[in-house]
Every structure is written in C-alpha cells, then in structure tokens.
Design a protein around this motif. Structure first.
Motif, PDB file in Angstrom:
ATOM      1  N   PRO A 229      13.307  -0.816 -14.382  1.00  0.00           N
ATOM      2  CA  PRO A 229      11.936  -0.282 -14.350  1.00  0.00           C
ATOM      3  C   PRO A 229      11.410   0.707 -15.846  1.00  0.00           C
ATOM      4  CG  PRO A 229      13.690   1.331 -13.278  1.00  0.00           C
ATOM      5  CD  PRO A 229      14.307  -0.353 -14.108  1.00  0.00           C
ATOM      6  N   GLU A 230      10.205   0.811 -15.504  1.00  0.00           N
ATOM      7  CA  GLU A 230       9.371   1.425 -16.890  1.00  0.00           C
ATOM      8  C   GLU A 230      10.380   2.539 -17.253  1.00  0.00           C
ATOM      9  OE1 GLU A 230       5.282   1.766 -16.139  1.00  0.00           O
ATOM     10  OE2 GLU A 230       5.248   3.650 -16.760  1.00  0.00           O
ATOM     11  N   SER A 231      10.981   3.557 -16.313  1.00  0.00           N
ATOM     12  CA  SER A 231      11.559   4.762 -16.888  1.00  0.00           C
ATOM     13  C   SER A 231      13.096   4.533 -17.410  1.00  0.00           C
ATOM     14  CB  SER A 231      11.950   5.592 -15.477  1.00  0.00           C
ATOM     15  OG  SER A 231      12.689   4.691 -14.500  1.00  0.00           O
TER      16      SER A 231
ATOM     17  N   GLU B  32      -4.203   0.630  -0.044  1.00  0.00           N
ATOM     18  CA  GLU B  32      -3.753  -0.559  -0.682  1.00  0.00           C
ATOM     19  C   GLU B  32      -3.798  -0.676  -2.048  1.00  0.00           C
ATOM     20  OE1 GLU B  32      -4.827  -4.439   1.216  1.00  0.00           O
ATOM     21  OE2 GLU B  32      -2.854  -4.016   2.537  1.00  0.00           O
ATOM     22  N   ALA B  33      -2.844  -1.067  -2.864  1.00  0.00           N
ATOM     23  CA  ALA B  33      -2.737  -1.155  -4.189  1.00  0.00           C
ATOM     24  C   ALA B  33      -2.622  -2.535  -4.564  1.00  0.00           C
ATOM     25  CB  ALA B  33      -1.753  -0.133  -4.880  1.00  0.00           C
ATOM     26  N   VAL B  34      -2.000  -3.168  -3.966  1.00  0.00           N
ATOM     27  CA  VAL B  34      -1.827  -4.718  -4.070  1.00  0.00           C
ATOM     28  C   VAL B  34      -2.821  -5.469  -2.856  1.00  0.00           C
ATOM     29  CG1 VAL B  34      -0.342  -6.724  -4.247  1.00  0.00           C
ATOM     30  CG2 VAL B  34       0.133  -4.870  -5.631  1.00  0.00           C
TER      31      VAL B  34
ATOM     32  N   GLY C 268       0.762  -1.046   0.146  1.00  0.00           N
ATOM     33  CA  GLY C 268      -0.001   0.001  -0.197  1.00  0.00           C
ATOM     34  C   GLY C 268       0.948   1.319   0.066  1.00  0.00           C
ATOM     35  N   TYR C 269       0.162   2.357  -0.297  1.00  0.00           N
ATOM     36  CA  TYR C 269       0.714   3.614  -0.092  1.00  0.00           C
ATOM     37  C   TYR C 269       0.074   4.489   0.847  1.00  0.00           C
ATOM     38  CZ  TYR C 269       2.388   2.466  -4.939  1.00  0.00           C
ATOM     39  OH  TYR C 269       3.172   2.175  -5.772  1.00  0.00           O
ATOM     40  N   GLY C 270       0.547   4.482   2.096  1.00  0.00           N
ATOM     41  CA  GLY C 270      -0.118   4.728   3.298  1.00  0.00           C
ATOM     42  C   GLY C 270      -1.181   3.958   3.776  1.00  0.00           C
TER      43      GLY C 270
ATOM     44  N   ASP D 145       9.447  -3.967 -16.410  1.00  0.00           N
ATOM     45  CA  ASP D 145       8.157  -3.257 -16.175  1.00  0.00           C
ATOM     46  C   ASP D 145       7.955  -2.371 -17.473  1.00  0.00           C
ATOM     47  OD1 ASP D 145       5.987  -2.095 -15.269  1.00  0.00           O
ATOM     48  OD2 ASP D 145       6.962  -0.743 -13.740  1.00  0.00           O
ATOM     49  N   GLU D 146       6.930  -2.897 -18.291  1.00  0.00           N
ATOM     50  CA  GLU D 146       6.412  -2.479 -19.466  1.00  0.00           C
ATOM     51  C   GLU D 146       7.417  -2.115 -20.331  1.00  0.00           C
ATOM     52  OE1 GLU D 146       3.160  -0.706 -20.088  1.00  0.00           O
ATOM     53  OE2 GLU D 146       2.274  -1.035 -18.059  1.00  0.00           O
ATOM     54  N   PRO D 147       8.266  -3.061 -20.959  1.00  0.00           N
ATOM     55  CA  PRO D 147       9.292  -2.848 -21.960  1.00  0.00           C
ATOM     56  C   PRO D 147       8.873  -2.509 -23.304  1.00  0.00           C
ATOM     57  CG  PRO D 147       9.026  -5.126 -21.464  1.00  0.00           C
ATOM     58  CD  PRO D 147       8.306  -4.544 -20.520  1.00  0.00           C
TER      59      PRO D 147
ATOM     60  N   GLY E 196      -2.697  -6.093 -17.255  1.00  0.00           N
ATOM     61  CA  GLY E 196      -3.927  -5.679 -16.577  1.00  0.00           C
ATOM     62  C   GLY E 196      -3.835  -4.108 -16.997  1.00  0.00           C
ATOM     63  N   PRO E 197      -4.825  -3.495 -16.612  1.00  0.00           N
ATOM     64  CA  PRO E 197      -5.119  -2.078 -17.003  1.00  0.00           C
ATOM     65  C   PRO E 197      -4.243  -1.252 -16.086  1.00  0.00           C
ATOM     66  CG  PRO E 197      -7.023  -2.815 -16.080  1.00  0.00           C
ATOM     67  CD  PRO E 197      -6.349  -3.856 -16.159  1.00  0.00           C
ATOM     68  N   ASN E 198      -4.134   0.106 -16.613  1.00  0.00           N
ATOM     69  CA  ASN E 198      -3.654   1.004 -15.962  1.00  0.00           C
ATOM     70  C   ASN E 198      -4.102   0.978 -14.461  1.00  0.00           C
ATOM     71  OD1 ASN E 198      -2.010   3.309 -16.926  1.00  0.00           O
ATOM     72  ND2 ASN E 198      -3.565   3.776 -18.295  1.00  0.00           N
ATOM     73  N   GLY E 199      -3.137   1.174 -13.595  1.00  0.00           N
ATOM     74  CA  GLY E 199      -3.666   1.588 -12.381  1.00  0.00           C
ATOM     75  C   GLY E 199      -3.779   0.210 -11.470  1.00  0.00           C
ATOM     76  N   ALA E 200      -3.544  -0.985 -12.174  1.00  0.00           N
ATOM     77  CA  ALA E 200      -4.159  -2.451 -11.456  1.00  0.00           C
ATOM     78  C   ALA E 200      -3.183  -2.715 -10.382  1.00  0.00           C
ATOM     79  CB  ALA E 200      -4.193  -3.482 -12.566  1.00  0.00           C
ATOM     80  N   GLY E 201      -1.937  -2.085 -10.357  1.00  0.00           N
ATOM     81  CA  GLY E 201      -0.907  -2.423  -9.276  1.00  0.00           C
ATOM     82  C   GLY E 201       0.208  -3.251  -9.796  1.00  0.00           C
ATOM     83  N   LYS E 202       0.474  -3.284 -11.156  1.00  0.00           N
ATOM     84  CA  LYS E 202       1.472  -4.130 -11.773  1.00  0.00           C
ATOM     85  C   LYS E 202       3.061  -3.550 -11.146  1.00  0.00           C
ATOM     86  CE  LYS E 202       0.127  -3.407 -15.908  1.00  0.00           C
ATOM     87  NZ  LYS E 202      -1.011  -2.315 -15.445  1.00  0.00           N
ATOM     88  N   THR E 203       3.105  -2.269 -11.235  1.00  0.00           N
ATOM     89  CA  THR E 203       4.350  -1.650 -10.835  1.00  0.00           C
ATOM     90  C   THR E 203       4.673  -1.837  -9.558  1.00  0.00           C
ATOM     91  OG1 THR E 203       4.198   0.002 -12.775  1.00  0.00           O
ATOM     92  CG2 THR E 203       5.665   0.419 -10.843  1.00  0.00           C
ATOM     93  N   THR E 204       3.486  -1.565  -8.556  1.00  0.00           N
ATOM     94  CA  THR E 204       3.509  -1.658  -7.326  1.00  0.00           C
ATOM     95  C   THR E 204       3.956  -2.864  -6.752  1.00  0.00           C
ATOM     96  OG1 THR E 204       1.774  -0.146  -6.969  1.00  0.00           O
ATOM     97  CG2 THR E 204       2.158  -1.625  -5.107  1.00  0.00           C
TER      98      THR E 204
ATOM     99  N   GLU F 264       3.291  -6.120 -18.390  1.00  0.00           N
ATOM    100  CA  GLU F 264       2.729  -5.416 -19.641  1.00  0.00           C
ATOM    101  C   GLU F 264       1.356  -4.819 -19.459  1.00  0.00           C
ATOM    102  OE1 GLU F 264       3.621  -4.118 -22.401  1.00  0.00           O
ATOM    103  OE2 GLU F 264       5.747  -4.571 -22.292  1.00  0.00           O
ATOM    104  N   GLN F 265       1.172  -3.775 -20.318  1.00  0.00           N
ATOM    105  CA  GLN F 265      -0.153  -3.283 -20.545  1.00  0.00           C
ATOM    106  C   GLN F 265      -0.554  -3.950 -21.970  1.00  0.00           C
ATOM    107  OE1 GLN F 265      -2.033   0.404 -20.266  1.00  0.00           O
ATOM    108  NE2 GLN F 265      -0.352   1.180 -18.849  1.00  0.00           N
ATOM    109  N   ASN F 266       0.514  -4.131 -22.738  1.00  0.00           N
ATOM    110  CA  ASN F 266       0.236  -4.697 -23.958  1.00  0.00           C
ATOM    111  C   ASN F 266       0.030  -6.404 -24.010  1.00  0.00           C
ATOM    112  OD1 ASN F 266       0.590  -5.527 -26.789  1.00  0.00           O
ATOM    113  ND2 ASN F 266       2.402  -4.224 -27.313  1.00  0.00           N
TER     114      ASN F 266
END
Ligand code: ATP
Length: 238
Positions: A84-86, A18-20, A13-15, A162-164, A37-45, A194-196
C-alpha cells in the motif's frame, strides 16, 4: 495466452458512490503493467478491490480462476500481494524483523525464511547494510525498499504496488523502479499504480490510463509515451 490476473467490468464503490466504473485489465505472466491517472481516478480503489479489502462487482480472475468471492488471506495465499501507499512498516522493529514478518502468512521453514531474506538483501544491498537498524529511522527511499522487500518475502506471483514513488526524490524513484523492473527475473508480475506516469511507463510493458474511474486509454507503454494526449495530460507537456 491466459492472463495471470484478469479484471473484467469491475465496479467498486464507497456506499452509493462508485469510484471504479467498469474497469477491465489484464496482466500476463512476467509482465509489468502500469495504471496511471490523476488524483482520485480510482487507482487505489482498484487495487483494494483486487486484494479483497473492498467489495466489488464484476470478475477478477487469478490464473483463470475467479477470486472475487475470496477474503484477503486466501488471495494472498494464492500469490497476490499489495504494497500500500502507506507502506505499513513496523517502525519500532528492525529491518531484518520486518522482512521476516513478511513471509508470516505462508509459514515457511526457518532455513527457507533466511534464504528468502538473503535474496531480498541481494536485491536491496542498502537493506543489508541497515539490517539491524529500526525501520522508523530509515529514509523514505529505504522504507519503500523495505516495503517491497517485505512483500517479496511471501514469494508473490503478482505484486501490486500503490505509488511506490510517492514522496521520493527523482534519483531514488529511478533506483526503486529499476529494482521493480528486475523483479521479472524472479518470476514476479507487477501491477504498478503511479501518478508519476512517465517513470511508470518507462519500466512497464503495457499501460492503462484511468480517469474518473474508467479506462480512458490503454496500450503498450512505448506507444502511450508517444501518444500526444498522454503527453499533454500527464507527461509534463502542458
Ligand atoms: P490518489 O492517487 O489520490 O490516491 P486514486 O486514483 O488512487 O488517487 P482513489 O483513492 O481510488 O483514487 O479514489 C477514487 C475516488 O474514491 C475518489 O473520488 C475518492 O474521493 C473516493 N474515495 C476514496 N476512498 C474513499 C473512502 N474511504 N470513502 C469514500 N470515498 C472514497
């Protein structure tokens, strides 16, 4: 067979938020497992918690041993690696120097270091052609290759990506994922976020679909591709 990486009932979680929410997944040696999974699904987390950048509740086993209490460096030393994605390249440094820095934490000998770099150049001939070029002058696809190549310099056992495919043209995505697929030959297991979805499922053995922090569905990638619900939601069937 014991999984190389096993996550059980993981909460991150973030504070207060909970994201996962209780994710479990397994990655066996030599496997490519995708998390879609879609944006914000918790993959990066999820990936951040696995590498130790975020605290989590639940169990993370690496090669059968709990690593949830270890810091990032200790996890990397055991053979976990995150791209990482970045992509986090050193823009003002050359392709070659970016690669040499990738193995820094394990301090191999100079000859071992150069041998690993040569191996990366074999996997990514485009990087070999551009070895003296500054990283910030590379194309998007070449930067992703450099990020992958740099991660390989530490000889990881599990590579988390993360999202290559982010921001890359379809042909380049195909090229990058083909290289990811070939990493198996080097004994590297891959957790591919991946989102793809279709591209990820096409190169992976097994897939997990994450929705709002929970595993909505999982199964062999070939089965997920033919699953109507997945097709409708993620593979362009809407
Ligand atoms: P994307 O593909 O967009 O990166 P994702 O599946 O990787 O999506 P996450 O980035 O893990 O999703 O985000 C999961 C949830 O956690 C989202 O609701 C997001 O808003 C939230 N979140 C992510 N980072 C933070 C943060 N630093 N602080 C607070 N909430 C965050």
């Amino acid at each position: 067979m014991t999984a190389l990486l096993e996550i059980k009932d993981l909460h991150v979680g973030y504070g207060q938020v909970e994201a996962v929410l209780g994710v479990s997944l397994e990655l066996e040696k030599g496997q490519i497992v995708s998390v879609i999974g879609p944006n914000g699904a918790g993959k990066t987390t999820l990936l951040s918690a696995c590498i130790g950048l975020l605290p989590s509740r639940g169990t993370i086993l690496f090669d059968g041993e709990p690593i949830g209490g270890l810091g990032v460096e200790a996890r990397v030393a055991r053979g976990l690696c995150l791209v990482p994605e970045s992509r986090e390249l050193f823009g003002e440094m050359s392709v070659s120097d970016n690669l040499l820095l990738g193995a820094y934490s394990k301090r191999p000998t100079r000859s071992e270091l150069l041998a690993r770099r040569d191996h990366v150049y074999e996997r990514f001939p485009r990087l070999a052609e551009r070895r003296r070029q500054r990283a910030d002058t590379l194309s998007g696809g070449e930067r992703q290759m450099l990020a992958l190549g740099r991660a390989l310099m530490s000889k990881p056992r599990v590579l988390m990506l993360d999202e290559p495919s982010l921001g890359l043209a379809p042909l380049i995505v195909e090229e990058i994922l083909r290289i990811v697929h070939d990493l198996r030959q080097d004994g590297v297991s891959v957790l591919l976020v991946e989102q793809n979805a279709l591209a990820a499922l096409n190169v992976s053995d097994y897939g997990y679909v994450l929705e709002t922090g929970e595993v909505a569905l999982h199964g062999p990638s070939a089965e997920l591709i033919s699953e109507e619900r997945i097709f409708a939601s993620y593979l362009g069937g809407v």
